[in-house]
Motif scaffolding. Structure first.
Motif, PDB file in Angstrom:
ATOM      1  N   VAL A  18       0.706  -1.269  -0.093  1.00 18.85           N
ATOM      2  CA  VAL A  18       0.022   0.004  -0.067  1.00 18.85           C
ATOM      3  C   VAL A  18       0.742   1.029  -0.070  1.00 18.85           C
ATOM      4  CG1 VAL A  18      -1.839   1.325   1.613  1.00 18.85           C
ATOM      5  CG2 VAL A  18      -2.037  -1.229   1.193  1.00 18.85           C
ATOM      6  N   HIS A  19       1.957   1.145   0.700  1.00 21.80           N
ATOM      7  CA  HIS A  19       3.086   2.495   0.822  1.00 21.80           C
ATOM      8  C   HIS A  19       3.380   2.694  -0.668  1.00 21.80           C
ATOM      9  CE1 HIS A  19       3.761   3.295   5.243  1.00 21.80           C
ATOM     10  NE2 HIS A  19       3.058   2.502   5.212  1.00 21.80           N
ATOM     11  N   VAL A  20       4.140   1.331  -1.181  1.00 20.21           N
ATOM     12  CA  VAL A  20       4.647   1.519  -2.432  1.00 20.21           C
ATOM     13  C   VAL A  20       3.684   2.400  -3.543  1.00 20.21           C
ATOM     14  CG1 VAL A  20       5.720   0.478  -4.336  1.00 20.21           C
ATOM     15  CG2 VAL A  20       6.263  -0.352  -1.943  1.00 20.21           C
ATOM     16  N   ARG A  21       2.545   1.758  -3.492  1.00 13.97           N
ATOM     17  CA  ARG A  21       1.622   2.346  -4.367  1.00 13.97           C
ATOM     18  C   ARG A  21       1.244   3.800  -4.287  1.00 13.97           C
ATOM     19  NH1 ARG A  21      -0.922  -3.004  -4.279  1.00 13.97           N
ATOM     20  NH2 ARG A  21      -2.177  -2.378  -2.771  1.00 13.97           N
ATOM     21  N   ALA A  22       1.055   4.022  -3.053  1.00 17.39           N
ATOM     22  CA  ALA A  22       0.909   5.628  -2.631  1.00 17.39           C
ATOM     23  C   ALA A  22       1.750   6.306  -2.993  1.00 17.39           C
ATOM     24  CB  ALA A  22       0.456   5.689  -1.227  1.00 17.39           C
ATOM     25  N   ALA A  23       3.044   6.042  -2.842  1.00 15.57           N
ATOM     26  CA  ALA A  23       4.333   6.600  -3.079  1.00 15.57           C
ATOM     27  C   ALA A  23       4.717   6.956  -4.729  1.00 15.57           C
ATOM     28  CB  ALA A  23       5.984   5.850  -2.475  1.00 15.57           C
ATOM     29  N   ARG A  24       4.127   5.868  -5.391  1.00 16.85           N
ATOM     30  CA  ARG A  24       4.420   5.957  -6.805  1.00 16.85           C
ATOM     31  C   ARG A  24       3.268   7.199  -7.400  1.00 16.85           C
ATOM     32  NH1 ARG A  24       3.120   1.174  -8.181  1.00 16.85           N
ATOM     33  NH2 ARG A  24       4.999   0.437  -8.813  1.00 16.85           N
ATOM     34  N   GLN A  25       2.174   6.822  -6.712  1.00 15.40           N
ATOM     35  CA  GLN A  25       1.090   8.071  -6.952  1.00 15.40           C
ATOM     36  C   GLN A  25       1.370   9.422  -6.624  1.00 15.40           C
ATOM     37  OE1 GLN A  25      -1.674   7.502  -8.626  1.00 15.40           O
ATOM     38  NE2 GLN A  25      -2.659   9.383  -8.378  1.00 15.40           N
ATOM     39  N   ALA A  26       2.208   9.679  -5.277  1.00 16.98           N
ATOM     40  CA  ALA A  26       2.953  10.832  -5.029  1.00 16.98           C
ATOM     41  C   ALA A  26       4.019  11.452  -6.037  1.00 16.98           C
ATOM     42  CB  ALA A  26       3.028  10.844  -3.669  1.00 16.98           C
ATOM     43  N   GLY A  27       4.409  10.633  -6.866  1.00 16.89           N
ATOM     44  CA  GLY A  27       5.371  10.860  -8.005  1.00 16.89           C
ATOM     45  C   GLY A  27       6.941  10.396  -7.364  1.00 16.89           C
ATOM     46  N   ALA A  28       6.930   9.664  -6.445  1.00 13.84           N
ATOM     47  CA  ALA A  28       8.553   9.364  -5.839  1.00 13.84           C
ATOM     48  C   ALA A  28       9.032   8.406  -6.882  1.00 13.84           C
ATOM     49  CB  ALA A  28       8.313   8.539  -4.629  1.00 13.84           C
ATOM     50  N   HIS A  29      10.514   8.283  -6.982  1.00 12.75           N
ATOM     51  CA  HIS A  29      11.083   7.347  -7.572  1.00 12.75           C
ATOM     52  C   HIS A  29      11.238   6.081  -6.644  1.00 12.75           C
ATOM     53  CE1 HIS A  29      14.153   5.524 -10.128  1.00 12.75           C
ATOM     54  NE2 HIS A  29      14.766   5.184  -8.868  1.00 12.75           N
ATOM     55  N   SER A 325      -7.098   5.939  -1.319  1.00 17.15           N
ATOM     56  CA  SER A 325      -6.934   7.519  -1.803  1.00 17.15           C
ATOM     57  C   SER A 325      -6.560   8.232  -0.540  1.00 17.15           C
ATOM     58  CB  SER A 325      -8.444   8.154  -1.804  1.00 17.15           C
ATOM     59  OG  SER A 325      -8.907   7.338  -2.832  1.00 17.15           O
ATOM     60  N   CYS A 326      -6.767   7.788   0.848  1.00 13.71           N
ATOM     61  CA  CYS A 326      -6.445   8.219   2.036  1.00 13.71           C
ATOM     62  C   CYS A 326      -4.670   8.216   2.120  1.00 13.71           C
ATOM     63  CB  CYS A 326      -7.041   7.770   3.325  1.00 13.71           C
ATOM     64  SG  CYS A 326      -8.643   7.955   3.453  1.00 13.71           S
ATOM     65  N   PHE A 327      -4.537   6.712   1.862  1.00 10.88           N
ATOM     66  CA  PHE A 327      -3.154   6.678   2.005  1.00 10.88           C
ATOM     67  C   PHE A 327      -2.222   7.644   0.982  1.00 10.88           C
ATOM     68  CE2 PHE A 327       0.571   4.175   3.917  1.00 10.88           C
ATOM     69  CZ  PHE A 327      -0.456   3.562   5.050  1.00 10.88           C
ATOM     70  N   GLU A 328      -2.772   7.741  -0.100  1.00  8.53           N
ATOM     71  CA  GLU A 328      -2.091   8.494  -1.218  1.00  8.53           C
ATOM     72  C   GLU A 328      -2.058   9.858  -0.905  1.00  8.53           C
ATOM     73  OE1 GLU A 328      -3.896   5.654  -4.953  1.00  8.53           O
ATOM     74  OE2 GLU A 328      -4.426   7.741  -4.708  1.00  8.53           O
ATOM     75  N   ALA A 329      -3.138  10.486   0.048  1.00  8.45           N
ATOM     76  CA  ALA A 329      -3.137  11.843   0.212  1.00  8.45           C
ATOM     77  C   ALA A 329      -2.184  11.925   1.504  1.00  8.45           C
ATOM     78  CB  ALA A 329      -4.590  12.270   0.723  1.00  8.45           C
ATOM     79  N   PHE A 330      -1.969  10.833   2.419  1.00  6.12           N
ATOM     80  CA  PHE A 330      -1.052  11.021   3.605  1.00  6.12           C
ATOM     81  C   PHE A 330       0.500  11.204   3.140  1.00  6.12           C
ATOM     82  CE2 PHE A 330       1.687   8.235   5.771  1.00  6.12           C
ATOM     83  CZ  PHE A 330       2.072   9.161   7.102  1.00  6.12           C
ATOM     84  N   VAL A 331       0.715  10.244   1.939  1.00  2.68           N
ATOM     85  CA  VAL A 331       1.901  10.146   1.571  1.00  2.68           C
ATOM     86  C   VAL A 331       2.453  11.394   0.864  1.00  2.68           C
ATOM     87  CG1 VAL A 331       3.590   8.861   0.194  1.00  2.68           C
ATOM     88  CG2 VAL A 331       2.208   7.381   1.631  1.00  2.68           C
ATOM     89  N   ARG A 332       1.435  11.955  -0.003  1.00  7.74           N
ATOM     90  CA  ARG A 332       1.721  13.253  -0.728  1.00  7.74           C
ATOM     91  C   ARG A 332       1.967  14.244   0.088  1.00  7.74           C
ATOM     92  NH1 ARG A 332      -3.652  14.759  -2.580  1.00  7.74           N
ATOM     93  NH2 ARG A 332      -3.571  15.767  -0.625  1.00  7.74           N
ATOM     94  N   ASP A 333       1.216  14.394   1.426  1.00  5.17           N
ATOM     95  CA  ASP A 333       1.547  15.461   2.386  1.00  5.17           C
ATOM     96  C   ASP A 333       2.720  15.458   3.172  1.00  5.17           C
ATOM     97  OD1 ASP A 333      -0.926  16.761   1.776  1.00  5.17           O
ATOM     98  OD2 ASP A 333      -1.938  16.502   3.785  1.00  5.17           O
ATOM     99  N   THR A 334       2.999  14.167   3.247  1.00  5.83           N
ATOM    100  CA  THR A 334       4.367  13.880   3.878  1.00  5.83           C
ATOM    101  C   THR A 334       5.541  14.331   2.916  1.00  5.83           C
ATOM    102  OG1 THR A 334       3.543  11.721   5.244  1.00  5.83           O
ATOM    103  CG2 THR A 334       5.834  12.240   5.088  1.00  5.83           C
ATOM    104  N   TYR A 335       5.486  13.897   1.711  1.00  6.03           N
ATOM    105  CA  TYR A 335       6.364  14.290   0.698  1.00  6.03           C
ATOM    106  C   TYR A 335       6.538  15.898   0.538  1.00  6.03           C
ATOM    107  CZ  TYR A 335       6.996   9.478  -0.742  1.00  6.03           C
ATOM    108  OH  TYR A 335       7.282   8.086  -0.838  1.00  6.03           O
ATOM    109  N   THR A 336       5.219  16.535   0.679  1.00  7.32           N
ATOM    110  CA  THR A 336       5.044  17.838   0.514  1.00  7.32           C
ATOM    111  C   THR A 336       5.922  18.678   1.623  1.00  7.32           C
ATOM    112  OG1 THR A 336       2.899  17.981  -0.471  1.00  7.32           O
ATOM    113  CG2 THR A 336       3.473  19.842   0.462  1.00  7.32           C
TER     114      THR A 336
END
Ligand code: SOE
Length: 381
Positions: A18-29, A325-336
């Motif tokens: 779940v983390h990996v998918r959210a990180a990919r969605q947030a644009g991480a390498h 979607s929640c996980f993606e938003a959380f990872v996106r906010d962490t990366y922000t």
């Protein structure tokens, strides 16, 4: 354009993917993964699309290319890995429970502060748009003065004696199982929506299945393969908690991993003087608002929500969103936070992980002593 953040993942089970998918969605390498064996890591790297498999967690943490380390291992490894990653200058996302004890969690909060790195814990239910909406209705005074909070978090994946998982073993999962694993989510959500801290608890615990046949360690939400010899269980299947907040709001929560038919049912009701608000995470497209005259169901329609709710809605009304979607938003906010240095509103940090560890320790102490316990005063009492 700045280069994408490079993320490494330690642990590739259900939550790791779940983390990996959210990180990919947030644009991480997706720089690489570590698993319990090198073979599993190679398999996971292929399946999840990560660049490489590292031979060990230390190799991943020691790679100067990696910016953010996601820790998705069994609980007993959270503290040592998070401490090593912070010391190596990494930003860290560490699964909950952040640590097995209050003292370990407090040490990690200090380590994170010293490092100046971003350090977050996935209390992701905060990221449902209708959770933000409920929080907003209480903040704005529209719902009136909060009086009661109650609800439950129920699962059934540990119902039978041959259901096994590493969390059952206190050495790997910690002294609390059901409460630390899912009760911590409920309490975080209650505190987040109400903006109140839980300060006193009275708890009773239930070990409904006193012996379990040990399997292969068991992934979450699956039955163990090759059920082996039985062993005694010393972590709770269910916990009943009464609590009080700093402003005297009363509450109760039932947490269980042995409730037949319940898969992941986090249900919370907040009763204020004008309005009651109900959120059910298995039906996350609606928020029930009850008034004496009538009850309304608010839908996740970005056009109708307040900015606090609509900013998290990524799809138009009628196109269901959920846990991912929640996980993606959380990872996106962490990366922000990593990229900008600013903390987005509601981002759960190691401080929130520490708050959960404090409540868990108080709940265990209360269940053991059969009396009310003050959350911040129980340590070493
Ligand atoms: C298992 O109980 C689990 O995966 C938890 O560990 C998660 O935190 C929760 O979101 C879903 O259930």
């Amino acid at each position: 354009m700045p280069r994408p953040l490079k993320a490494g993942f330690i642990g590739t089970g259900f939550i790791g993917s779940v983390h990996v998918r959210a990180a990919r969605q947030a644009g991480a390498h997706l720089a690489g993964v570590v698993s319990s064996t090198p073979e599993r890591a190679q398999q996971a790297a292929r399946t999840l699309g990560a660049e490489r498999a590292y031979a060990s967690a230390d190799d991943l943490i020691g790679d100067s290319d990696i910016d953010v380390v996601h820790i998705c291992t069994p609980n007993h490894l959270h503290t040592p890995l998070a401490a090593r990653a912070l010391a190596a200058g990494k930003h860290v996302i560490c699964e909950k429970p952040l640590a097995l004890t209050h003292a370990e969690a407090a040490g990690l909060v200090e380590a994170a502060e010293r490092s100046g790195r971003v350090a977050t814990v996935p209390f992701v239910y905060r990221y449902y748009p209708l959770v933000r909406e409920a929080r907003e209705r209480l903040r704005g005074g529209e719902a009136g003065r909060l009086r009661l909070m109650h609800g439950s978090y129920l699962q059934d994946w540990l119902l039978h004696e041959d259901d096994d998982n590493w969390r059952v073993d206190a050495a790997l999962g910690g002294a609390s199982r059901a409460f630390a694993d899912i009760g911590s989510h409920w309490c975080d959500l209650a505190q987040f929506i109400s903006r109140q801290r839980i300060v006193r608890v009275s708890a009773r615990k239930l070990i409904a299945v006193p012996e379990r046949r040990r399997g292969d360690g068991g992934a979450s939400f699956t039955s163990a393969a090759n059920a082996g010899a039985s062993s005694l269980v010393d972590t709770e299947d269910a916990m009943f908690v009464h609590f009080e907040t700093e402003d005297g709001v009363l509450g109760s929560v039932t947490v269980s991993q042995v409730s037949p038919g319940r898969k992941n049912r986090l249900w919370i009701e907040l009763d204020a003087s004008e309005e009651s608000l109900v959120f059910d995470q298995e039906e996350p497209e609606t928020l029930w608002c009850g008034r004496r005259e009538s009850a309304t169901v608010i839908r996740r329609d970005p056009a109708q929500l307040t900015p606090a709710g609509s900013m998290l809605a990524t799809l138009p009304a009628g196109h269901p969103e959920g846990y991912a979607s929640c996980f993606e938003a959380f990872v996106r906010d962490t990366y922000t936070a990593v990229v900008t240095g600013d903390t987005p509103e509601g981002l759960p940090t190691f401080t929130d992980g520490l708050a959960a560890a404090s409540i868990t320790e108080a709940v265990l102490a209360s269940a053991g002593r059969e009396q009310w316990v003050e959350v911040d005063k129980h340590v070493n009492a």
